[in-house]
Design an enzyme around this catalytic site. Structure first.
Site, PDB file in Angstrom:
ATOM      1  N   PHE A 171       0.853  -1.180   0.000  1.00 40.75           N
ATOM      2  CA  PHE A 171       0.000   0.000   0.000  1.00 40.75           C
ATOM      3  C   PHE A 171       0.891   1.232   0.000  1.00 40.75           C
ATOM      4  O   PHE A 171       1.562   1.518   0.997  1.00 40.75           O
ATOM      5  CB  PHE A 171      -0.886  -0.030   1.246  1.00 40.75           C
ATOM      6  CG  PHE A 171      -1.955   1.027   1.319  1.00 40.75           C
ATOM      7  CD1 PHE A 171      -3.165   0.867   0.664  1.00 40.75           C
ATOM      8  CD2 PHE A 171      -1.762   2.167   2.091  1.00 40.75           C
ATOM      9  CE1 PHE A 171      -4.168   1.820   0.770  1.00 40.75           C
ATOM     10  CE2 PHE A 171      -2.747   3.130   2.196  1.00 40.75           C
ATOM     11  CZ  PHE A 171      -3.961   2.957   1.531  1.00 40.75           C
ATOM     12  N   ARG A 200      -6.196   0.589  11.067  1.00 38.96           N
ATOM     13  CA  ARG A 200      -6.089   1.065  12.442  1.00 38.96           C
ATOM     14  C   ARG A 200      -6.957   0.247  13.386  1.00 38.96           C
ATOM     15  O   ARG A 200      -6.593   0.015  14.545  1.00 38.96           O
ATOM     16  CB  ARG A 200      -6.499   2.541  12.509  1.00 38.96           C
ATOM     17  CG  ARG A 200      -5.512   3.493  11.874  1.00 38.96           C
ATOM     18  CD  ARG A 200      -6.138   4.846  11.603  1.00 38.96           C
ATOM     19  NE  ARG A 200      -5.181   5.757  10.993  1.00 38.96           N
ATOM     20  CZ  ARG A 200      -5.515   6.875  10.364  1.00 38.96           C
ATOM     21  NH1 ARG A 200      -6.801   7.211  10.248  1.00 38.96           N
ATOM     22  NH2 ARG A 200      -4.585   7.645   9.834  1.00 38.96           N
ATOM     23  N   GLU A 260       5.061   9.094   1.983  1.00 44.81           N
ATOM     24  CA  GLU A 260       6.203   9.524   1.174  1.00 44.81           C
ATOM     25  C   GLU A 260       7.346   9.972   2.079  1.00 44.81           C
ATOM     26  O   GLU A 260       7.139  10.217   3.282  1.00 44.81           O
ATOM     27  CB  GLU A 260       5.791  10.662   0.242  1.00 44.81           C
ATOM     28  CG  GLU A 260       4.717  10.231  -0.761  1.00 44.81           C
ATOM     29  CD  GLU A 260       4.412  11.292  -1.806  1.00 44.81           C
ATOM     30  OE1 GLU A 260       3.664  10.977  -2.745  1.00 44.81           O
ATOM     31  OE2 GLU A 260       4.920  12.426  -1.675  1.00 44.81           O
ATOM     32  N   THR A 288       0.022   8.914  13.664  1.00 47.57           N
ATOM     33  CA  THR A 288       0.816   9.076  14.878  1.00 47.57           C
ATOM     34  C   THR A 288      -0.092   9.369  16.060  1.00 47.57           C
ATOM     35  O   THR A 288      -1.259   9.759  15.910  1.00 47.57           O
ATOM     36  CB  THR A 288       1.820  10.231  14.731  1.00 47.57           C
ATOM     37  OG1 THR A 288       1.089  11.471  14.638  1.00 47.57           O
ATOM     38  CG2 THR A 288       2.693  10.067  13.500  1.00 47.57           C
ATOM     39  N   GLU A 323       0.319   4.528  10.477  1.00 49.46           N
ATOM     40  CA  GLU A 323      -1.131   4.598  10.298  1.00 49.46           C
ATOM     41  C   GLU A 323      -1.778   5.590  11.280  1.00 49.46           C
ATOM     42  O   GLU A 323      -2.819   5.331  11.867  1.00 49.46           O
ATOM     43  CB  GLU A 323      -1.740   3.194  10.409  1.00 49.46           C
ATOM     44  CG  GLU A 323      -1.306   2.314   9.241  1.00 49.46           C
ATOM     45  CD  GLU A 323      -1.674   0.868   9.397  1.00 49.46           C
ATOM     46  OE1 GLU A 323      -2.711   0.596  10.026  1.00 49.46           O
ATOM     47  OE2 GLU A 323      -0.941   0.008   8.881  1.00 49.46           O
TER      48      GLU A 323
END
Length: 403
Positions: A145, A262, A149, A384, A382
Site C-alpha cells: 500500500f 487502524r 512519502e 501518529t 497509520e
C-alpha cells in the site's frame, strides 16, 4: 445479610491475565477462531521469530502468506472473491494473536488484507477484484500500500507523487516510503495526485513488474525488524486506463483504508502487551531477591496490577469497537480513540514489564524488549499518536488544530 459460602464464591480466573473475564463476552466460535490463529502462530512463528528479528528480515514472508491463506487469515473480514467473510471481532482476535508473536507478523497480514485487499475490494472495478483478490486471499499474490512519502506522512494531501493522463494511459512518477511488503509485493496500491481535473488523489493498482517500478528494502531498522519494509520508486510507470480505482476520488480512499488497518491495530497491540505482561508475571514468580520471589514485593505487585488493569480495559474497548463495527459501523474518531488508547497503554505495559525483568529485560531470550521496540513503530504508523490526539480534540471542540 448472609455472606456467601465457599461453595458459592466465584472461582478464581482460569486465565490470570483475564481477571474480569472478558473471555466470557466472546462466543464459542470466536474463541475457536482465536485458538486456530494461536496454534498457527505457535507452529509457524514462535520457533523462528527471535532469529528473524535478530536478522532484521522476514525471509519466509511469502511462505507465511500462503500458510495464512490456507486458514483464511488474509482479507478475512472481506466478503467474496475467496475471502473468509468473518466478523470484525474475529479479525480483531486474529490480529491480537498475530501480534502476540510479533508486530511484524501482524503487519504482514494487516497490510495485505486491510490496506491492499480492502482498497481493491471497496473501490476497485470488477475486473480488478477478479484478477487480484482470490490470489491475495490465498497468499499466492502479495500486496502493498503506497501512501506515505519521504516528506509526507501525516499530511498525505500534500503528496508529491503525480499521475498524469497520456492518451488513454496513466503515467505515475514519485516515491513512497516505509512500505510494508514493498519489495516482495506482486501488486501495489499506489495513491497519487492526478490533479483537480481528474479527481485529485486517485488510487492505482500497479503490478510490480511494470517498467519503471522499483522497490528497495530498507535495512538498519531498530524496530519492526521481522518485517519487510521498502521504499518504492515510480519513474514513468505507464498504466492502462483500467488501472485506476474507479469508485473513489480524493483522500476518502486512502483514509478509509487506514481506518480499516487502524482497527486491527486497536486489537493487535494488546497481543504484544499480553506477551510482555505474561513474561514479567512469570519471571517475577521465579526470580528471587532477598530470599523471596520478587512477585512478593509490593512495588512489583503494583506494577503487575496496573499493567493487568490497563490490558483488560484495552480489551474491553477493542471488543466494544468490534461489536459496533459489526452492527452499525465505526466513525473515524472512534477508531482514533482505540488506537490512541490501546497503543499508548500497550507500549507502557511493555516498558514496565521490562523493569520487572531488570537487566534480563533487554535480552533477546525474553520477548519484552522486542515487543517494546516494535510498538515504537506501531505508535507512529497509520496515524501518529499526535494525529489521533487532534482527531479526538476536534471531535470534542469542533475546532481543527491540524493547520
Amino acid at each position: 445479610m448472609a455472606l456467601m459460602s465457599s461453595s458459592t464464591m466465584p472461582k478464581r480466573p482460569s486465565d490470570p491475565l483475564d481477571i474480569i473475564d472478558v473471555d466470557s463476552m466472546l462466543t464459542d466460535e470466536e474463541r475457536a477462531i482465536r485458538a486456530t490463529v494461536r496454534q498457527v502462530c505457535d507452529d509457524l512463528v514462535e520457533p523462528h521469530v527471535v532469529q528473524w528479528y535478530e536478522q532484521g528480515d522476514l525471509p519466509v514472508a511469502r511462505e507465511l502468506a500462503k500458510e495464512f491463506g490456507k486458514v483464511g487469515l488474509l482479507g478475512m473480514h472481506l466478503e467474496g472473491y475467496g475471502c473468509a467473510g468473518m466478523s470484525a471481532v474475529d479479525y480483531g482476535l486474529a490480529c491480537l494473536e498475530l501480534e502476540a508473536s510479533d508486530s511484524g507478523i501482524r503487519s504482514l497480514v494487516s497490510v495485505q488484507g486491510s490496506l491492499a485487499m480492502y482498497a481493491i475490494h471497496a473501490f476497485g472495478s470488477e475486473e480488478q477484484k477478479q484478477e487480484w483478490l482470490p490470489r491475495m486471499a490465498a497468499g499466492e499474490a502479495i500486496g502493498c500500500f503506497g501512501l506515505t512519502e519521504p516528506d509526507h506522512g501525516s499530511d498525505p494531501g500534500s503528496m508529491r507523487t503525480r499521475a498524469r493522463r497520456d492518451g488513454d494511459d496513466w503515467v505515475l512518477d514519485g516515491s513512497k516510503m516505509w512500505i510494508t511488503n514493498g519489495s516482495i509485493a506482486d501488486v501495489a496500491v499506489v495513491w497519487a495526485n492526478a490533479g483537480e481535473e481528474n479527481g485529485g488523489i486517485r488510487g492505482f493498482v500497479v503490478p510490480t513488474d511494470t517498467p519503471g517500478f522499483e522497490a528497495h528494502e530498507l535495512k538498519n531498522k531498530m524496530s519492526l525488524r521481522a518485517s519487510v519494509t521498502a521504499e518504492l520508486s515510480l519513474a514513468g510507470v505507464r498504466l492502462p486506463a483500467g488501472a485506476v480505482l474507479p469508485d473513489v476520488t480524493g483522500l476518502k480512499g486512502p483514509l478509509s483504508c487506514l481506518s480499516e488497518a487502524r482497527y486491527g491495530i486497536v486489537w493487535g497491540c494488546l497481543g504484544a502487551a499480553r506477551t510482555a505482561l505474561d513474561a514479567a508475571r512469570r519471571y517475577s514468580m521465579e526470580r528471587t531477591q532477598f530470599d523471596r520471589p520478587i512477585a512478593g514485593f509490593q512495588l512489583t505487585q503494583a506494577k503487575l496490577a496496573h499493567m493487568s488493569t490497563e490490558l483488560q480495559l484495552g480489551r474491553l474497548l477493542a471488543l466494544h469497537l468490534g461489536r459496533r463495527k459489526d452492527t452499525v459501523g465505526l466513525r473515524p474518531e472512534q477508531v482514533s480513540v482505540g488506537k490512541y488508547n490501546n497503543v499508548t497503554k500497550a507500549i507502557e505495559i511493555c516498558r514496565t514489564a521490562r523493569t520487572i525483568l531488570g537487566g534480563n529485560g533487554i535480552s533477546g531470550e525474553y520477548p519484552v524488549m522486542r515487543h517494546a521496540n516494535n510498538l515504537e513503530s506501531v505508535l507512529t504508523y497509520e496515524g501518529t499518536v499526535e494525529m489521533h490526539t487532534l482527531v479526538i480534540g476536534q471531535t470534542l471542540t469542533g475546532e481543527s488544530a491540524f493547520r
